[in-house]
Design an enzyme around this catalytic site. Structure first.
Site, PDB file in Angstrom:
ATOM      1  N   ASP A  79     -89.368 -78.775  54.073  1.00  0.00           N
ATOM      2  CA  ASP A  79     -89.980 -77.568  54.201  1.00  0.00           C
ATOM      3  C   ASP A  79     -89.193 -76.315  54.838  1.00  0.00           C
ATOM      4  O   ASP A  79     -88.358 -76.436  55.649  1.00  0.00           O
ATOM      5  CB  ASP A  79     -90.688 -77.244  55.526  1.00  0.00           C
ATOM      6  CG  ASP A  79     -92.045 -76.237  55.485  1.00  0.00           C
ATOM      7  OD1 ASP A  79     -92.634 -75.538  54.387  1.00  0.00           O
ATOM      8  OD2 ASP A  79     -91.861 -75.378  56.195  1.00  0.00           O
ATOM      9  N   GLU A 139     -88.082 -77.291  49.165  1.00  0.00           N
ATOM     10  CA  GLU A 139     -88.943 -76.208  48.820  1.00  0.00           C
ATOM     11  C   GLU A 139     -87.688 -75.189  49.445  1.00  0.00           C
ATOM     12  O   GLU A 139     -87.138 -74.844  50.169  1.00  0.00           O
ATOM     13  CB  GLU A 139     -90.317 -76.069  49.943  1.00  0.00           C
ATOM     14  CG  GLU A 139     -90.804 -74.566  49.840  1.00  0.00           C
ATOM     15  CD  GLU A 139     -90.901 -74.359  50.859  1.00  0.00           C
ATOM     16  OE1 GLU A 139     -91.844 -73.170  50.728  1.00  0.00           O
ATOM     17  OE2 GLU A 139     -90.643 -74.408  52.668  1.00  0.00           O
TER      18      GLU A 139
HETATM   19  C1  NOJ Z   1     -93.657 -73.647  53.665  1.00  0.00           C
HETATM   20  C2  NOJ Z   1     -94.892 -73.972  53.701  1.00  0.00           C
HETATM   21  O1  NOJ Z   1     -95.152 -74.215  52.371  1.00  0.00           O
HETATM   22  C3  NOJ Z   1     -95.448 -72.936  53.955  1.00  0.00           C
HETATM   23  O2  NOJ Z   1     -96.962 -73.554  54.005  1.00  0.00           O
HETATM   24  C4  NOJ Z   1     -95.530 -72.485  55.803  1.00  0.00           C
HETATM   25  O3  NOJ Z   1     -96.117 -71.643  55.767  1.00  0.00           O
HETATM   26  C5  NOJ Z   1     -93.753 -72.277  55.984  1.00  0.00           C
HETATM   27  N1  NOJ Z   1     -93.448 -72.979  55.017  1.00  0.00           N
HETATM   28  C6  NOJ Z   1     -93.729 -72.103  57.169  1.00  0.00           C
HETATM   29  O4  NOJ Z   1     -93.511 -73.672  57.851  1.00  0.00           O
END
Ligand code: NOJ
Length: 563
Positions: free
Chosen positions: A224, A283
């Site tokens: 993440d 991500e």
């Molecule tokens: C990316 C995640 O996919 C999202 O759902 C989340 O709100 C943010 N990062 C913060 O962790």
């Protein structure tokens, strides 16, 4: 059989790579635990619910499952606010349930990736509680980013950074002696304090967390906010207000800093110490594919989500550029390219592509916003997905897209739970519309999501006709389209294949490429387009003949067998 690539004039972008580690050409299915399947009837999905439905995913033909966070959490950001990285949220189950899930996945030949959230913890994490109790200057505070405020009484935030979810990125705490005190940084909700990745203790803790899950048998991690863990020295102000907010161009002193790469090298060394080709996918919302490629160098993470592809509009030239640029950039570092059209943070592509400007997405869609054309959105979504599944590399499928589910665009505002809704003062709807619980059977309560009919978000009526039991085994359904495409993709080795643009067929409304012996044509225009003779249809997103590709459709062709 005539090789397709010799029958057409083509420009090679990406040579075939053939077989390699599993993840290089894997199709990975994203499970969002709270909305996948609820086994105990409390209206919230859970791990036993996932385990029970793994055969659906095996039948679909995916290679792996990525499960969004299931850890103990106060759920202020749907579990992306983790209070304990080595346990399971009681609503979702237990560690035994996780072990059962992993064993069942293994039995079915499915790999499992879990979600790692290293940029921030929950404010309920033991570390953050200790940091609040210990006070300024303590080693406990040094695990997070606490700073003195500006102004005579320290009443102003330390810098001008904004939270991605709206409002300031800083919150002031009350010190143990009751006085107003320091501020802590949170790039997201105030319930998600950012960790300080310059602190070796943070590195050691996450190394232990990686090992905890690797030892339990997971095949890897989705990381993440992979581009946000290290901030520029001195936390300088952003130059423009939206520098850190434009979701497709995360720029500024909190994103894509050099220091993140050292973390991935460290983690790669850990994964390399395990057998079984464990993998990481980042991500990283980094717009420039060459910057993104830096995350997937041979000693860093294995894959990075291709958000340039996801954000390309329904426009042949934009998509061609996104595909070419990402393949070239990833090839340069020997990495595999990923393809993704939907996830739990963006408007589902079956709705996004039915908007007046198809493909745009932003603050979510509510009942008072212009509504997507549902039929057109689904037709285009099927075309986009069929095109994606023919591309060489690895693809990510978000739960429900195999059913053609649309966004819930008329959700009652009272139901919204995404922190974005509150933090933007109700000016942005947020992401709840793509997170609605899945429909498994048309005639059951909550469309089969839970045994009691409870569902943490109300499902729209259209979920009935799109329920899994209305599609499995039904020729022409979206589920069967995905299943057929995945089977052919595997059989023909498209994931490890090549990409050459079919120059004579490509134009402003047509995307046409050759992968091995397969010619893939996506017609983004509103009129049918003719195809040269000598081909037969292998798969198509709508009924199609060998002579033409209907409007808003994708067809896979192969050279016709000689009589
Ligand atoms: C990316 C995640 O996919 C999202 O759902 C989340 O709100 C943010 N990062 C913060 O962790």
């Amino acid at each position: 059989m005539t090789s397709t690539s010799t029958a057409l004039s083509t420009t090679l972008v990406h040579p075939a790579t053939g077989d390699g580690p599993w993840w290089r050409d894997a199709v990975v299915y994203q499970v969002y635990p709270r909305s996948f399947a609820d086994s105990d009837g409390d209206g919230m999905g859970d791990l036993p619910g996932i385990t029970a439905h793994l055969p659906h995913l095996a039948a679909l033909g995916v290679d792996a499952v990525w499960i969004s966070p299931f850890y103990p959490s106060p759920q202020h950001d749907a579990g992306y606010d983790v209070a304990d990285y080595c346990d399971i949220e009681p609503t979702f189950g237990t560690l035994d349930d996780a072990d059962t899930l992993l064993a069942e996945a293994k039995r079915l030949g499915l790999r499992v990736l879990v979600d790692l959230v290293p940029n921030h913890t929950s404010w309920d994490h033991a570390w953050f509680r200790a940091a609040l109790a210990a006070g300024p200057g303590s080693p406990e505070r040094a695990r997070y980013i606490f700073r003195e405020g500006k102004g005579p009484d320290g009443g102003e935030p330390p810098n001008n950074w904004l939270s991605t979810f709206g409002g300031t990125a800083w919150t002031r705490v009350t010190e143990p002696d009751g006085t107003p005190g320091q501020w802590y940084l949170h790039l997201f909700d105030d319930s998600q304090p950012d960790l300080d990745w310059t602190n070796p203790e943070v590195h050691a803790e996450f190394a232990a967390i990686l090992r905890f899950w690797l030892d339990r048998g997971v095949d890897g991690f989705r990381i993440d906010v992979a581009h946000g863990m290290v901030k520029a020295d001195g936390l300088p102000d952003t130059v423009t207000v939206h520098e850190n907010l434009d979701p497709t161009h995360h720029l500024g002193p909190m994103w894509d800093q050099e220091g993140v790469h050292e973390i991935y090298r460290e983690w790669r060394r850990i994964l390399n110490g395990y057998d079984g080709e464990r993998a990481m996918v980042a991500e990283a919302w980094v717009a420039d594919p060459r910057r993104m490629a830096r995350y997937v160098r041979p000693d860093e993470v294995h894959q990075s989500f291709n958000f340039g592809f996801l954000t390309a509009l329904w426009d042949a030239n934009a998509q061609r550029t996104a595909i070419t640029d990402s393949l070239l950039a990833m090839d340069d570092v020997g990495a595999t390219t990923t393809w993704v059209l939907s996830n739990h943070d963006v408007v589902r592509h079956a709705s996004r592509l039915g908007l007046a400007v198809p493909g745009t997405f932003g603050p979510g869609i509510g009942a008072d916003d212009p509504q997507p054309d549902q039929a057109l959105g689904l037709r285009r979504a099927r075309a986009a997905s069929l095109m994606m599944l023919a591309l060489p590399g690895s693809a990510y499928v978000y739960q429900g897209e195999e059913l053609g589910l649309p966004e819930h665009t008329t959700l009652d505002d009272d139901e919204r739970q995404d922190p974005v809704w509150e933090r933007t003062g109700h000016t942005q709807k947020g992401r709840d519309g793509c997170r609605v619980p899945l429909p498994w059977s048309a005639d059951a309560p909550a469309y089969g999501f839970s045994p009691t009919g409870a569902s943490w978000l109300t499902q729209p009526e259209v979920f009935g006709e799109l329920a899994a039991d209305r599609q499995v085994g039904v020729p022409g359904s979206t589920f069967e389209l995905y299943r057929e495409a995945l089977a052919l993709r595997r059989e023909l080795g498209l994931g490890g294949g090549s990409l050459a643009w079919a120059d004579d067929l490509c134009d402003d409304t047509t995307l046409a490429f050759v992968n091995g012996d397969v010619l893939v044509v996506t017609n983004l225009g509103s009129a049918p387009m003719a195809v040269p003779g000598g081909f037969e249809v292998l798969a198509s997103s709508v009924d199609a003949s060998a002579a033409e590709v209907p409007a808003e459709a994708t067809v896979w062709f192969r050279p016709a067998a000689r009589a």
